[in-house]
Design a protein around this motif. Structure first.
Motif, PDB file in Angstrom:
ATOM      1  N   ASN A  90       5.055  -0.284  -2.021  1.00  0.00           N
ATOM      2  CA  ASN A  90       4.003  -1.147  -1.487  1.00  0.00           C
ATOM      3  C   ASN A  90       2.774  -0.906  -2.349  1.00  0.00           C
ATOM      4  O   ASN A  90       2.239   0.205  -2.383  1.00  0.00           O
ATOM      5  CB  ASN A  90       3.705  -0.844  -0.022  1.00  0.00           C
ATOM      6  CG  ASN A  90       2.605  -1.748   0.528  1.00  0.00           C
ATOM      7  OD1 ASN A  90       1.431  -1.430   0.426  1.00  0.00           O
ATOM      8  ND2 ASN A  90       2.992  -2.877   1.091  1.00  0.00           N
ATOM      9  N   VAL A  91       2.353  -1.927  -3.080  1.00  0.00           N
ATOM     10  CA  VAL A  91       1.276  -1.804  -4.063  1.00  0.00           C
ATOM     11  C   VAL A  91       0.218  -2.858  -3.766  1.00  0.00           C
ATOM     12  O   VAL A  91       0.553  -4.041  -3.622  1.00  0.00           O
ATOM     13  CB  VAL A  91       1.822  -1.997  -5.499  1.00  0.00           C
ATOM     14  CG1 VAL A  91       0.698  -1.912  -6.520  1.00  0.00           C
ATOM     15  CG2 VAL A  91       2.904  -0.960  -5.801  1.00  0.00           C
ATOM     16  N   MET A  92      -1.038  -2.442  -3.697  1.00  0.00           N
ATOM     17  CA  MET A  92      -2.084  -3.420  -3.394  1.00  0.00           C
ATOM     18  C   MET A  92      -2.144  -4.504  -4.469  1.00  0.00           C
ATOM     19  O   MET A  92      -2.158  -5.697  -4.166  1.00  0.00           O
ATOM     20  CB  MET A  92      -3.442  -2.734  -3.279  1.00  0.00           C
ATOM     21  CG  MET A  92      -4.538  -3.713  -2.847  1.00  0.00           C
ATOM     22  SD  MET A  92      -6.127  -2.915  -2.640  1.00  0.00           S
ATOM     23  CE  MET A  92      -7.057  -4.250  -1.865  1.00  0.00           C
ATOM     24  N   ASN A 142       3.691   4.341  -2.044  1.00  0.00           N
ATOM     25  CA  ASN A 142       2.520   3.574  -1.628  1.00  0.00           C
ATOM     26  C   ASN A 142       1.413   3.724  -2.666  1.00  0.00           C
ATOM     27  O   ASN A 142       1.015   4.855  -2.977  1.00  0.00           O
ATOM     28  CB  ASN A 142       1.992   4.068  -0.280  1.00  0.00           C
ATOM     29  CG  ASN A 142       2.980   3.849   0.845  1.00  0.00           C
ATOM     30  OD1 ASN A 142       3.915   4.624   1.004  1.00  0.00           O
ATOM     31  ND2 ASN A 142       2.780   2.813   1.621  1.00  0.00           N
ATOM     32  N   VAL A 143       0.918   2.604  -3.185  1.00  0.00           N
ATOM     33  CA  VAL A 143      -0.103   2.641  -4.240  1.00  0.00           C
ATOM     34  C   VAL A 143      -1.308   1.795  -3.847  1.00  0.00           C
ATOM     35  O   VAL A 143      -1.171   0.594  -3.554  1.00  0.00           O
ATOM     36  CB  VAL A 143       0.450   2.135  -5.586  1.00  0.00           C
ATOM     37  CG1 VAL A 143      -0.640   2.165  -6.653  1.00  0.00           C
ATOM     38  CG2 VAL A 143       1.641   2.970  -6.029  1.00  0.00           C
ATOM     39  N   GLN A 144      -2.483   2.413  -3.843  1.00  0.00           N
ATOM     40  CA  GLN A 144      -3.751   1.689  -3.756  1.00  0.00           C
ATOM     41  C   GLN A 144      -4.379   1.754  -5.144  1.00  0.00           C
ATOM     42  O   GLN A 144      -4.652   2.825  -5.671  1.00  0.00           O
ATOM     43  CB  GLN A 144      -4.671   2.327  -2.711  1.00  0.00           C
ATOM     44  CG  GLN A 144      -6.163   2.149  -2.943  1.00  0.00           C
ATOM     45  CD  GLN A 144      -6.650   0.715  -2.938  1.00  0.00           C
ATOM     46  OE1 GLN A 144      -5.898  -0.214  -2.661  1.00  0.00           O
ATOM     47  NE2 GLN A 144      -7.909   0.512  -3.236  1.00  0.00           N
ATOM     48  N   ASN A 145      -4.562   0.598  -5.755  1.00  0.00           N
ATOM     49  CA  ASN A 145      -5.136   0.527  -7.099  1.00  0.00           C
ATOM     50  C   ASN A 145      -6.191  -0.566  -7.203  1.00  0.00           C
ATOM     51  O   ASN A 145      -6.458  -1.075  -8.286  1.00  0.00           O
ATOM     52  CB  ASN A 145      -4.033   0.317  -8.141  1.00  0.00           C
ATOM     53  CG  ASN A 145      -3.182  -0.923  -7.859  1.00  0.00           C
ATOM     54  OD1 ASN A 145      -3.339  -1.591  -6.837  1.00  0.00           O
ATOM     55  ND2 ASN A 145      -2.268  -1.227  -8.758  1.00  0.00           N
ATOM     56  N   GLY A 146      -6.804  -0.901  -6.065  1.00  0.00           N
ATOM     57  CA  GLY A 146      -7.788  -1.982  -6.066  1.00  0.00           C
ATOM     58  C   GLY A 146      -9.208  -1.543  -6.293  1.00  0.00           C
ATOM     59  O   GLY A 146     -10.062  -2.356  -6.649  1.00  0.00           O
ATOM     60  N   ALA A 147      -9.513  -0.242  -6.088  1.00  0.00           N
ATOM     61  CA  ALA A 147     -10.905   0.200  -6.198  1.00  0.00           C
ATOM     62  C   ALA A 147     -11.414   0.091  -7.625  1.00  0.00           C
ATOM     63  O   ALA A 147     -12.496  -0.443  -7.882  1.00  0.00           O
ATOM     64  CB  ALA A 147     -11.053   1.628  -5.685  1.00  0.00           C
ATOM     65  N   GLY A 148     -10.617   0.591  -8.573  1.00  0.00           N
ATOM     66  CA  GLY A 148     -11.057   0.566  -9.953  1.00  0.00           C
ATOM     67  C   GLY A 148     -10.895  -0.781 -10.629  1.00  0.00           C
ATOM     68  O   GLY A 148     -11.550  -1.053 -11.636  1.00  0.00           O
ATOM     69  N   ASP A 158      10.310  -4.407  -3.272  1.00  0.00           N
ATOM     70  CA  ASP A 158       8.851  -4.462  -3.385  1.00  0.00           C
ATOM     71  C   ASP A 158       8.329  -5.072  -2.092  1.00  0.00           C
ATOM     72  O   ASP A 158       8.340  -6.293  -1.915  1.00  0.00           O
ATOM     73  CB  ASP A 158       8.433  -5.292  -4.597  1.00  0.00           C
ATOM     74  CG  ASP A 158       8.656  -4.540  -5.902  1.00  0.00           C
ATOM     75  OD1 ASP A 158       8.050  -3.463  -6.062  1.00  0.00           O
ATOM     76  OD2 ASP A 158       9.416  -5.031  -6.750  1.00  0.00           O
ATOM     77  N   LEU A 159       7.876  -4.210  -1.208  1.00  0.00           N
ATOM     78  CA  LEU A 159       7.455  -4.617   0.136  1.00  0.00           C
ATOM     79  C   LEU A 159       5.969  -4.931   0.087  1.00  0.00           C
ATOM     80  O   LEU A 159       5.133  -4.034   0.209  1.00  0.00           O
ATOM     81  CB  LEU A 159       7.747  -3.476   1.119  1.00  0.00           C
ATOM     82  CG  LEU A 159       7.514  -3.737   2.595  1.00  0.00           C
ATOM     83  CD1 LEU A 159       8.637  -4.575   3.171  1.00  0.00           C
ATOM     84  CD2 LEU A 159       7.442  -2.408   3.338  1.00  0.00           C
ATOM     85  N   HIS A 160       5.627  -6.194  -0.092  1.00  0.00           N
ATOM     86  CA  HIS A 160       4.222  -6.503  -0.333  1.00  0.00           C
ATOM     87  C   HIS A 160       3.403  -6.569   0.954  1.00  0.00           C
ATOM     88  O   HIS A 160       2.188  -6.374   0.921  1.00  0.00           O
ATOM     89  CB  HIS A 160       4.076  -7.816  -1.099  1.00  0.00           C
ATOM     90  CG  HIS A 160       2.693  -8.029  -1.636  1.00  0.00           C
ATOM     91  ND1 HIS A 160       2.097  -7.132  -2.501  1.00  0.00           N
ATOM     92  CD2 HIS A 160       1.779  -8.990  -1.399  1.00  0.00           C
ATOM     93  CE1 HIS A 160       0.876  -7.561  -2.787  1.00  0.00           C
ATOM     94  NE2 HIS A 160       0.658  -8.672  -2.141  1.00  0.00           N
ATOM     95  N   ASN A 161       4.024  -6.844   2.076  1.00  0.00           N
ATOM     96  CA  ASN A 161       3.237  -6.876   3.310  1.00  0.00           C
ATOM     97  C   ASN A 161       3.146  -5.474   3.898  1.00  0.00           C
ATOM     98  O   ASN A 161       3.809  -4.554   3.445  1.00  0.00           O
ATOM     99  CB  ASN A 161       3.842  -7.847   4.332  1.00  0.00           C
ATOM    100  CG  ASN A 161       5.154  -7.348   4.901  1.00  0.00           C
ATOM    101  OD1 ASN A 161       5.971  -6.775   4.198  1.00  0.00           O
ATOM    102  ND2 ASN A 161       5.368  -7.574   6.182  1.00  0.00           N
ATOM    103  N   GLY A 162       2.328  -5.305   4.867  1.00  0.00           N
ATOM    104  CA  GLY A 162       2.216  -4.014   5.541  1.00  0.00           C
ATOM    105  C   GLY A 162       0.920  -3.305   5.288  1.00  0.00           C
ATOM    106  O   GLY A 162       0.411  -2.615   6.165  1.00  0.00           O
ATOM    107  N   GLY A 163       0.358  -3.441   4.069  1.00  0.00           N
ATOM    108  CA  GLY A 163      -0.932  -2.850   3.782  1.00  0.00           C
ATOM    109  C   GLY A 163      -1.057  -1.428   4.282  1.00  0.00           C
ATOM    110  O   GLY A 163      -0.216  -0.570   4.016  1.00  0.00           O
ATOM    111  N   CYS A 164      -2.122  -1.166   5.039  1.00  0.00           N
ATOM    112  CA  CYS A 164      -2.398   0.184   5.536  1.00  0.00           C
ATOM    113  C   CYS A 164      -1.407   0.635   6.597  1.00  0.00           C
ATOM    114  O   CYS A 164      -1.400   1.816   6.967  1.00  0.00           O
ATOM    115  CB  CYS A 164      -3.813   0.244   6.109  1.00  0.00           C
ATOM    116  SG  CYS A 164      -5.087  -0.207   4.924  1.00  0.00           S
TER     117      CYS A 164
END
Length: 332
Positions: free
Chosen positions: A81-83, A141-147, A109-115
């Protein structure tokens, strides 16, 4: 045999980024910056050039080393799950498998679900392991939206931007051994899906110079806060009922980390003392999808989780269209 969780791994990109990257000292002292919804964490980490698959590999390789196994032949099911997926068409799962040198029977690649995705992925993996379709699973689980997203020159001055951080968390499951997964609950509320969108007038794939960012309808903010306050305790209460315990009996509560206000409201609603609800917000900010596994992995390494602890993972996604919780009797 119940599904077992063997270990967690995490990766945080780059050096810590201070709140002054977003605001001046004077702006940080303003009333809106002090609002619990928007109060910036002390630090967070930002992606620079890493792809999501690279982040997953960086989190997973040390974990497999600790387990004394190679990913090749040890991953039947790979879920990501990747933002912001590395590629809008192919996603990040296949590239992750290539980097780890494994050839899973299933790549999702499970795109829904978020947090809320970690609990959702646990339930999906448990279902597939229980059916006999797979014996092992790697959850990523990957959060890569901040940068890449919230750091745009104009977007980064939004009160939403300063709370976001980047990171990756992974977990390895199998049909034998490990910490027992006792139950999982997933709540879907698709009627709320339209309440999260992107600002601006162009489609995200259309050319243009307008900066896009996550957007909530201003007239829905109160409703979204109410959903967030309600959904996590609802999911946690449901999974505790499944396994026959009271929420007050939770030894370690691990939730997504949107802001201090939600964290306080959730633990008060569940009767869980602050010292048993792990808070990583000040160090890493809102890690979105990666918040739960990264927070737990760091708590494990800090010695905050003991063998025999009842651990509950929980989170809610987007504007409240999904929530999840899962309970584990920790050992490992």
């Amino acid at each position: 045999m119940p599904t077992g969780i063997h270990d967690f791994g995490s990766y945080l990109p780059g050096p810590p980024v201070p709140a002054t990257f977003f605001f001046t000292e004077e702006e940080l002292a303003s009333p809106i910056a002090a609002n619990p919804l928007f109060k910036a964490p002390t630090t967070r980490h930002h992606v620079t050039s890493e792809r999501a698959a690279d982040m997953i590999a960086a989190a997973a390789r040390p974990m497999f080393d600790r387990l004394g196994t190679e990913p090749a032949g040890a991953v039947d099911l790979l879920i990501t799950n990747v933002m912001l997926p590395d590629h809008p068409i192919t996603g990040s799962g296949a590239e992750t498998a290539r980097l780890l040198g494994c050839t899973p029977h299933w790549i999702i690649d499970l795109h829904n679900g978020g947090c809320a995705s970690f609990g959702y992925m646990l339930k999906l993996a448990d279902t597939m392991i229980g059916s006999g379709a797979v014996r092992t699973a790697l959850l990523c689980n990957v959060q890569n939206g901040a940068g890449q997203f919230f750091s745009q020159p104009h977007v980064r001055k939004s009160p939403y931007a300063a709370v976001a951080g980047d990171g990756c968390g992974v977990a390895y499951l199998s049909a034998t051994g490990g910490a027992q997964l006792m139950g999982a609950s997933v709540i879907h509320a698709p009627e709320y899906a339209p309440d999260l969108g992107l600002s601006g007038t162009r489609k995200y794939w259309e050319p243009g110079t307008e900066e896009l960012m996550v957007s909530f309808p201003p007239d829905k903010l109160g409703d979204i806060i109410e959903r967030g306050n309600r959904l996590v305790p609802e999911a946690v209460t449901d999974v505790c009922k499944q396994i026959g315990v009271a929420t007050e009996d939770i030894d370690v509560l691990i939730t997504n980390q949107p802001n201090k206000m939600f964290l306080q409201n959730w633990r008060q609603a569940l009767g869980v003392p602050a010292e048993r609800h792990i808070d990583s917000f000040d160090d890493y900010g809102n890690l979105y999808t990666a918040g739960v596994p990264v927070t737990f992995e760091r708590a494990l390494r800090a010695g905050s989780v003991a063998d025999g602890d009842l651990v509950v993972f929980a989170g809610f996604a987007h504007a409240g269209d999904m929530a999840s919780a899962a309970a584990v009797r920790w050992s490992g």
